[in-house]
Design a protein around this motif. Sequence first.
Motif: not given
Length: 348
Positions: A154-168, A234-238, A251-255, A318-321
């Motif tokens: 089960n993978i959790l993701t935040h916001c949108n990081t797909g083809g809509l947000a990139t070239g493909a 969990i996998v998110v973009g940046a 916003i919401g990635t840090y928590p 901002v999420t600290p490393h």
Amino acid sequence: MEQAYESISWQEDHLVILDQTQLPLREIYSDVNTIGQVWDAIKKLKVRGAPAIGIAGAYGLYLGVQDLESKNFTSFNVELNRWIEYLKSSRPTAVNLSWALERINQTVYANKDKDLEEIKDIILATAKTIHDEDKRVCKQIGENGAKLVKKGWNILTHCNTGGLATGAYGTALSVILHADADDKDIHVWVDETRPLLQGARLTTWELKQAEVPFHMITDSAAGSLMKQGKVDMIVVGADRVTANGDTANKIGTYPLAVLAKENEIPFYVALPLSTFDLETETGNEIEIEERDEEEVTHVAKTPITPKKTPAYNPAFDVTPHRYITGFITEKGIVEPDFEKNIKKLFAD
């Protein structure tokens, strides 16, 4: 694996964008003919996602200079840099925009002795190259990240990081799509992503297109799912990653990252190399865009608060490393020590 839609395309002499403010209810493609329209599309989130913003900005720069009638390179370059600063002002946090514009700027300077009309053609050609490269890079990010995913996760993701947000394909969503294509039998938890609901509106739309199993959740449900053992990764973009690995994202990635560490869940950031900002040492130096209060106090232009309710609306955090397990890039997985290993990416 093919993507059935394009968020951005160049058609002969103009840009065509899939207006993301209209999804998922309406699928509207809009012609964009001027640099002002590109600025407006980026500012109003008709085009969004760091890589897509960079691509749109590159094409927008060409639209800005294509009809310039400068007498020499010096005057042309003054106008070029004016348009670059104008486009950068549309959304300051996403580093891909400034990266793409500066790449064109350097290419122009390297060809300064050529005819101005030829330089204009070079600008368009460079924009197309940036676009094509992003498609290849996002595919590689997905292939690299899918290797981390175990069957049945089960993978959790935040916001949108797909083809809509990139070239493909996307960045974080590319990992998900490629894991699904590898028959990993995954399931996705999609954060709704307040206030503009990019997860609810856009990520669900893309996952439906790809027929990947998912459930949408409220942002506040994520911690409960983690505590119940229902999240494996969990996998998110940046939008910008500094030299030490601090990461600006929606916003919401840090928590999410803090909760992931508390619950011993791997937290990965998927991104192209162009999203790293080695000139910025830590996340404390990142300029965070603040958007209109109405995005919080209204939903689809309908007020949900009493009149004149004040609201604070940062677009990113901002999420600290120290909360990040690793970065998934086109060159592979970057693990701690991030400051050292991020530098290695660019030294090779």
